[in-house]
Design an enzyme around this catalytic site. Sequence first.
Site, PDB file in Angstrom:
ATOM      1  N   LEU A  34       0.821  -1.208   0.000  1.00  0.00           N
ATOM      2  CA  LEU A  34       0.000   0.000   0.000  1.00  0.00           C
ATOM      3  C   LEU A  34       0.862   1.268   0.000  1.00  0.00           C
ATOM      4  O   LEU A  34       1.748   1.427   0.832  1.00  0.00           O
ATOM      5  CB  LEU A  34      -0.897  -0.011   1.245  1.00  0.00           C
ATOM      6  N   ASP A  35       0.583   2.180  -0.904  1.00  0.00           N
ATOM      7  CA  ASP A  35       1.277   3.479  -0.998  1.00  0.00           C
ATOM      8  C   ASP A  35       2.775   3.329  -1.254  1.00  0.00           C
ATOM      9  O   ASP A  35       3.546   4.263  -1.009  1.00  0.00           O
ATOM     10  CB  ASP A  35       1.047   4.324   0.268  1.00  0.00           C
TER      11      ASP A  35
END
Lengths: 293, 293, 293, 293
Positions: free
Chosen positions: C237-238
Amino acid sequence: MESDNLPLNKKNSAILLIHCPDKKGLVAAISRFLSRNNGNILEIDQHVDKYKKVFFMRVEWDLDGFLIPDSDIGREFTEQIAKPFDMNRQLYFSREKPRMAVFVSRYGHCLHDILARYDSDEWHVEIPLIISNHPDMKEVAGRYGIDYYQFQVTGKNKKEVEAEQIKLLETYQIDVTVLARYMQILSDDFVSRYPGRIINIHHSFLPAFPGARPYHSAFERGVKVIGATSHYVTADLDEGPIIEQDVIHVNHRHDVEDLVRKGRDLEKVVLARAIWHHLQRHTLVYENRTIVF
Amino acid sequence: MESDNLPLNKKNSAILLIHCPDKKGLVAAISRFLSRNNGNILEIDQHVDKYKKVFFMRVEWDLDGFLIPDSDIGREFTEQIAKPFDMNRQLYFSREKPRMAVFVSRYGHCLHDILARYDSDEWHVEIPLIISNHPDMKEVAGRYGIDYYQFQVTGKNKKEVEAEQIKLLETYQIDVTVLARYMQILSDDFVSRYPGRIINIHHSFLPAFPGARPYHSAFERGVKVIGATSHYVTADLDEGPIIEQDVIHVNHRHDVEDLVRKGRDLEKVVLARAIWHHLQRHTLVYENRTIVF
Amino acid sequence: MESDNLPLNKKNSAILLIHCPDKKGLVAAISRFLSRNNGNILEIDQHVDKYKKVFFMRVEWDLDGFLIPDSDIGREFTEQIAKPFDMNRQLYFSREKPRMAVFVSRYGHCLHDILARYDSDEWHVEIPLIISNHPDMKEVAGRYGIDYYQFQVTGKNKKEVEAEQIKLLETYQIDVTVLARYMQILSDDFVSRYPGRIINIHHSFLPAFPGARPYHSAFERGVKVIGATSHYVTADLDEGPIIEQDVIHVNHRHDVEDLVRKGRDLEKVVLARAIWHHLQRHTLVYENRTIVF
Amino acid sequence: MESDNLPLNKKNSAILLIHCPDKKGLVAAISRFLSRNNGNILEIDQHVDKYKKVFFMRVEWDLDGFLIPDSDIGREFTEQIAKPFDMNRQLYFSREKPRMAVFVSRYGHCLHDILARYDSDEWHVEIPLIISNHPDMKEVAGRYGIDYYQFQVTGKNKKEVEAEQIKLLETYQIDVTVLARYMQILSDDFVSRYPGRIINIHHSFLPAFPGARPYHSAFERGVKVIGATSHYVTADLDEGPIIEQDVIHVNHRHDVEDLVRKGRDLEKVVLARAIWHHLQRHTLVYENRTIVF
C-alpha cells in the site's frame, strides 16, 4: 551508458551538438558512426522542430576505447556524416575546461553565488577575469584571487573601453562571458563577436518588463508573480534566446524593496542553472530559441 | 476567533472591506467598535500602501451575540467610524449567496471546472445563467440544469446583444460575472457598469503576451515558462487589476499544441482561485491593484 | 520527425518500450532496424540506470511507408533485436484506443476532472465503466452515459465483490484502471493481476503521510507544503512506483479543511498528468521506479 | 503604517510576539494600548488556532513619538495587557542587532550563501563565530574575518566539546545558532538550552526521509520531487517545528549526484528564508508548530 549529469571534468568524453534539415535515418547514421568505431554512447538526446523541419541532437560518448584519435574525430565526422546530411556541428571534449569572464556592476549577489560555486568546484570552469564599471566588487574578487579590471564608462569612451575589454577577453582566452547584473549595455559590435557566448541575467520574466527597473514596473502593474530570465545576449536588448526562467509568487504586501530582495534569490539560481547548462554543453541556439538538452 | 477559510455559508458572520487615508488609531477604532458591541473578530487583516498612504482592512466577525441588528450595522459603522475617518467601506453578510453568471465561447475546460466545483458545493455561490456566442456548451449547461443563452455576435449587432445580456444579468440578479475563456471583447459601456464584478482569465502571465493567441506568441519567443492571469475586467483590455497568476515550466519539446494543453490546467486553477477569493470577499480593488487578503 | 505530444489518436504510429542489460550498440541496432525498414522516427528517448546497468528506451515511428506489416512488427523486432539483446519489449499502436475504468468513492473531484477531459477529447481513451462503493457519483456517471456499478463492501464480502469487479473489467475489456480517490484497499490478489495497469492518487507527497487521513497528519506535523502522488498500485500500500508528484505551499493559517480543499486541486492535476503519461505510453516500470519518458 | 519588510535596522520600531487563550476583545485591547500611547502600528498580524483556542499576534509599531520610554514598555504592557489576558509575550526592538553563530561541517554551500548575504548587509545580523568539526571552512571564515573554532568530535569527548561550544556561545553573546549542514547531532542537553534559537536545514521534505542520506533514500524510492526543510531544533531529531520548506522536481534521469547538486540550491534558499523570518521576528513557536507571520 551512464548519466551526463556529472560535471564534465569527471568524464573522458566527447560531445557533438548538431542541427540539420530533418531527414529519415539521421539517428541511425550517427549512432552507427559511433558504434562502428567502438564508441559507447553515454547520452543521446534529439529534437525536431516540426514547424521548421530541423533536426537537433546532442550525443555524448565515452572516449575510452574509441577507435578514432581525438584529433581526427572532427574531420572524420564531418566527412562521413556532417557533409552528406548538410549538418552544422560543434564538437567538444569534456577534458577542456572552459574559461569564463564575469562582468558585474554594483550588485554582488550573482557574483558571490558564482564564486562560491567556483570555490567548491561545482562547475567545470576556470574564472580568471572579472570586469566592472564600479570598484565595489574588487575586494570580493581579491578574496578569490581573480584579476579585476574596472572601467569608468561614459557616453564618450564606450568604444575605447569595449576595445580594451575585448583585448582582455583575448588575453585571458575567455570562452564564455557572464553578465552578472552588469548594468551597461554592450554595443552591437561587441555582442556580435561572441554569438551564443555571452550569458545575461535579466530581472523579470521576459518578455514582460524588458529594460530598466523591472521590479518597479512589476510593482506598478500589481503582478502576483515576479521572475528572472537568463538568455544569450544578442544585438536586440533583452530579446536574445532564453536559456532559463523562473518565477516566485508575491502579493500586495510586497513593496519594491521586497521584490528586489526576493528577486535576488531568483536571479542567482536562474543564472547559475543557465551557466551549468552552457558549461555542460547542453545548449544549442537556433534562430531565437535555445534548445536545452 | 477562527479561520475564515470555510466557505462563507458555513458561518454567520459579517465582513467589512475598508480603505481610507492612513492615520494613527484606525485599528484601535475599528476593533473597539466591534468589541464594544460584543463582536468576536474571526479574522482581521490590514495593509498599508506606503507609497500612497492608504490603509486597507478586511475584518470578519461573528454575528452571534453581536449587539447591533444586521440591518443597522452599515449605518452605525458609517456614522461612528467610516465618516470620521473618510472611509470607503463595503459590508457583506456570509449568509448572502452571491449569484454568478458565466460567459463562455467554445473551449469548455474552465466551465467544466467551475460546474464541477458548483456541483460539489465547494463554493458558496448560485450559478443560474450561462451566456455564450456559440452553441458548443449548451449540452454541458443542460446537464447541470443551468439556463443557457446563445448570442451570435457580429460586428453590427454588438450593441443590441450587450443590451440583451445586461437585461439577463439584471433579470437573473447577477452579482458577479466570470469570463471563462469568452473570446469576445466586451464594450467599455458594458464593462464600466460592473467595476470589480467581472472576472476574466487570460492565458498568459500578463503583462507578457496580451491580446490574441498568447500561446503562439510564447512559443515564438521561446519562453521557458507559460502562465495564466485572472483579473478584474476594466475598459483597458488585459490591463485590469490582477487577482491571481501562476506559471508552469515548458521546454523546447513543447509545441504550440502542448502549450495549449498544459495551459488549460493552469487556466482552470488560476481562475478557480480568483473566483474563490472574490466569493470569500478577500479582494479589494484600489486603482489598478487588487489586494487579496 | 515531429513531437509525440499530440494525443496518440492523431498519429498513425507504433511505439516500442524497451529495457535490457546495457550494452554498446543498442541505439545503433534499434535505429538501424527502423531506418532499414523505411521507418521515420518520430521520437526517441533513452535512459541508462548506471547503478543497475539497465538500458531503457521509448521509440515511436511513423507507420506510413514502414515496410513491415503491422501484424509482423512484433515478431520481426523480437527475432532481430529483442532476442539477441535479451530485451523486454512492449509494442503499442497509436490507433488502439485504451479502455479505462474508474473506481471512485464519495469524493467526486478527480472523477469530475477525468470526465471533463474525456468529454472534451483531451485524451485518447474510452471510459465505459465506473465502479464505486457508494451511490454518490451515480448521477455524474449518468450525465456522461457511463455504466456505474455500486458494490457495498464489508469485511466479509470483499472476496466476492472483487471477483465481480474482475469480471466487469473483463467484460468491458478494460486496459487500465484508475483509482480516483477510491477509499477501499484492493487485495493483493486483485492488484497482482494488473501490474502497471492500476493508477492511484494518494493525497500526500509520499513517502510522507502514507495511509489514511494524510491531510490531518500534515496539519499535525505543521508542514509548509502539502502534496499529492500518483503511482502504480502494487501489493504494498502506498509503496508502488511513483509516476507524478507535486506540492503546494501552505502556512499556519490553513486548517485541515483548507488543506483538504487546496489538496483537491493538486490531486486532480497530478492524477491527470499521470493518466496522460500512461495513455501516451510514456511510462515504463522497472522494479519500484517509473521511467516517464 | 508601512510594510515591515525592510530589514529591521532600517526602522526604529518595537515588536511584540504574543500568544494566549483566545478571548473576545484581544485585538481591541492591544491596539488601544498602542494608540492611547501614541503608537503608530506599522504591522499587525494575528492568528487563532481554532482547535486549541489559542490566539497569536505579531504587532510592530513606530517608536517615534511613543509615549512610554523603551525601558518601561515591557513592564507596562505586562501589567496592563499581558497579565489580565494570561499572555505569553516577547518584546524586541528593531535597533537590537541579533548575534548569530554558524555551525558547519564539510559542505560549504549554505555557509557561503549566508556569508554573501552577511557581506552585502541583506540581513540585520552580526556573525562573529563559526564552529566546525572539520577544518575545511576555516579559510572561508578567514576571508570574512570571522573567528573559526574547530572541534574534533568523537564518541567519547562529545560532552566536553559541547561544554566548550556552549562557553563560546556565551562568550560571543550569541542569540541564534544556525546549523548550516552541520553533520553532528547535538545532545538533548545542548538543544534544550536554546529553545527556538537553533535553526537547522535538513535536506529532505520532512517528515519524509529523516536522518542520514536523504538524497540516497529519495533516489531509492523513485520520488519525482525532492525537498529541503528548515526547522527549529528540538530534542527529537528532525522533528522540530518547521519554519520553511520547498521542493523541486526531479525525474528518472537524475542520479544521486544530481539530487545532491540540485538539492544544494534548495537548501541554501530554504535556510536563508528561515533565517530571514527569524531575524525579522516573524516566527512564533507553539508546541510543535511555527507560526510565520
